[in-house]
Design an enzyme around this catalytic site. Sequence first.
Site, short mmCIF file in Angstrom:
data_model
loop_
_atom_site.label_atom_id
_atom_site.label_comp_id
_atom_site.label_asym_id
_atom_site.label_seq_id
_atom_site.Cartn_x
_atom_site.Cartn_y
_atom_site.Cartn_z
N ARG A 135 0.90 -0.96 -0.09
CA ARG A 135 0.10 0.05 -0.01
C ARG A 135 0.98 1.27 -0.14
O ARG A 135 1.29 1.66 0.96
CB ARG A 135 -0.71 0.10 1.01
CG ARG A 135 -2.10 0.88 1.14
CD ARG A 135 -2.69 0.97 2.23
NE ARG A 135 -1.73 2.09 3.22
CZ ARG A 135 -1.80 2.13 4.66
NH1 ARG A 135 -2.36 1.22 5.31
NH2 ARG A 135 -0.82 3.01 5.14
N HIS B 7 -3.67 5.00 4.21
CA HIS B 7 -4.85 4.04 4.13
C HIS B 7 -6.06 4.47 3.67
O HIS B 7 -6.68 4.09 2.53
CB HIS B 7 -5.34 3.51 5.54
CG HIS B 7 -6.61 2.89 5.69
ND1 HIS B 7 -6.76 1.68 5.06
CD2 HIS B 7 -7.60 3.61 6.38
CE1 HIS B 7 -8.13 1.40 5.45
NE2 HIS B 7 -8.52 2.29 5.82
N TYR C 125 3.53 6.15 11.34
CA TYR C 125 3.99 4.80 11.86
C TYR C 125 4.78 3.93 10.65
O TYR C 125 5.00 2.81 10.81
CB TYR C 125 2.69 3.96 11.84
CG TYR C 125 1.67 4.13 10.53
CD1 TYR C 125 1.68 3.21 9.59
CD2 TYR C 125 0.66 4.88 10.70
CE1 TYR C 125 1.04 3.17 8.36
CE2 TYR C 125 -0.24 4.94 9.72
CZ TYR C 125 -0.23 4.17 8.76
OH TYR C 125 -0.96 4.16 7.46
#
Lengths: 368, 324
Positions: free
Chosen positions: A266, A270, A279
């Site tokens: 990815r 998100h 993160y």
Amino acid sequence: MRSTERMAMKFETISYLDLEGNLPSGFKHDLSDETLIRAYKIMQLTRRIDERMITLQRQGVVNFVIGSRGEEGCSVASAMALKPDDLLYFQYREQGAILWRGLSAEEYSHHMLLNEKDPSKGRQMSNHYGSKKHSAMTVSSTLATQIPQAAGAAYAMKIQKKDMVSLCYFAEGAASEGDFHAGLNFAAVYKCPVIFFCRNNHYAISTPRKFQYAGDGIAPRGVAYGMQTFRVDGNDIFAVYDITKKAREICMRGEGPVLIEAMTYRVGPHSTADDPTRYRKDEEVCDWDPKCPVLRLKLHLIKKGLWNDEKDKAFKDAMHQEVEAAIESARNTPKPSLETMFQDVYADIPWNLQEQYEFLQALEKEKN
Amino acid sequence: MPVMNIIEAINNALHIAFETDDRVIAFGEDVGFFGGVFRATVGLQEKYGVERCFDTPISELGIMGFAMGCAQMGLKPIPEIQFADYIFPGYDQIVNEIAKGRYRTGNQWSNGMVIRTPYGGGIHGGHYHSQSIEAQFLHTPGLKVVIPSDPYEAKGLLLSCIRADDPILFMEPKRIYRASKAEVPLEDYMIPLGKAKIAKEGNDLTLIGYGAQHHQNMTAAAEAEKMGISVEVIDLRTLNPLDIETITASVKKTGRCVVAHEAPITGGFGGELTALIQQRCFLHLEAPINRCCGFDTPYSNAHEKRYLPDSPRVLISILETMKY
Ligand SMILES: Cc1ncc(C[n+]2csc(CCOP(=O)(O)OP(=O)(O)O)c2C)c(N)n1
Ligand SMILES: [Mg+2]
């Protein structure tokens, strides 16, 4: 070691296209030049629409976007391997598949802007596309619910003797839900013609996959449930296409279901509600740049003499215009009418909803 | 005294709970390293270690069943469900197991835990990030339900929940997570469960609500005041066990009552409140008890503004009840 003590099950990743766009010598496929070019164009279209929607979200025009950057190979190449009527069940990051099916940029924009031409009548969040005429089930936010549904649909196809399979997309995070296990088990027990297509893209929002499972990914679970299972390079459209096509044949021979685990990444956040810099490191993301499925296909097309920079520019100019026109049209289309709020809860409108509608209508009149 | 929003107050309460009781653990999707998608658990993993605050696989039934096992071994779990709409994969564990554990085992085990979850509409979240799910859980004997309405309340109520010995569903009004600000003491304090708060005194009508709706109710009451109607506003805080005394005393005084919540009207908690009030205050009532609630449709994204029982709608209900 006795088999009862076995701890590990390792899966190889099937990959054909290298990072320079070469296929192994002697590698055969049945994709025509036109199909390959169309695959490239749809992947680029998907990427462009995602980018524009993300910008529009920042401007407050669109309320929510889940980009599929870096994962266009999974969605487009899997859809390519199916028949147009095969029923697609989405998670939410597979817009490439519905665009491959022929949903136009304009239709897509109507949904994203939740206007009266959105097939879901603006009821869901944006990025929850779906279109019966494209045999593509509408996205539901609740993770993994589509997995047993796809098994049920495939069971119906089987007993109705249809030349049809269902293909169910989901990702490695959703595969932790109970629905995943129920869905695979049912499908295997009844030998349903369903292809479970897992995008293993490393993250579930902020959660890296090491907190999702302790084994070797999702693939071994297919074997445990008793189905043929493959792991492919999700950024290689030749591998995704080839294996999905094989999976369809397995299903049509009555040997289904099939699990495919597509290894991908990815690249973007998100969703528009997420900030991945909190993160994960940029370097990790950059590592995936050369593995980009769109770039790899483009290099391949150039090597085959099917594409060049000039063609690329002309295509992109025209495609960008098409997307802008689509967005403009969606922006100029009115929002769904008040009535639509109370329709489709049931086949008919019961007295309580009728009363509530009339109350709200009177209220709106007073306001204006 | 520092000013905090609801998220900060909850985070502060969690830090106090972790500090004062080493049985306390917190977990859920994105809860550990990241500190939760709404940032409620920020700093816990860093300060108290990955054993006590951690990320889970995406499985709500796993989260709930796991929490129950931890509770049975004497820990005090604070599992988070990322959005209340996603609690349903864990419904069986909550309703059939966690809630009924004390009763079913003859009080040998009690499953004390706090299930934290953001709920409610107003964030353009469509069906699955907007629902108010309290009614489904109020029909579950053995489970307490608490819903704070501001940062001060959130901290004090959460600490009480963590220190109680029952499973408690703690529903957080996410629409006002950041918008609602209040002075919140840094010290440890608790607000008792089962006590409603009279947020505004009045004589003509009792207006009952909770969570984010309470703020709509306060605005409507202020509007009504301008029209000469004196509204008493009750913030329930705890829905189960309910503070029936505060409610009956108020309605006996005012003789009129409106109940408001975001959840669909049919089968909602408003129906239960109405039944209780009419039974206990029948001879004092001067008008039927009115409900101002969400409509009986799934939560529509495009029509979100019209779906919610906002202050103008609450005011209409007040006026209707006054005119009766
Ligand atoms: C039942 C349920 N629980 C939680 C969520 C919140 N949620 C939305 S997306 C997501 C992560 C999904 O990760 P993955 O399945 O790996 O898909 P990806 O986003 O990587 O494509 C979570 C936890 C949800 N939508 N549904
Ligand atoms: Mg993922």
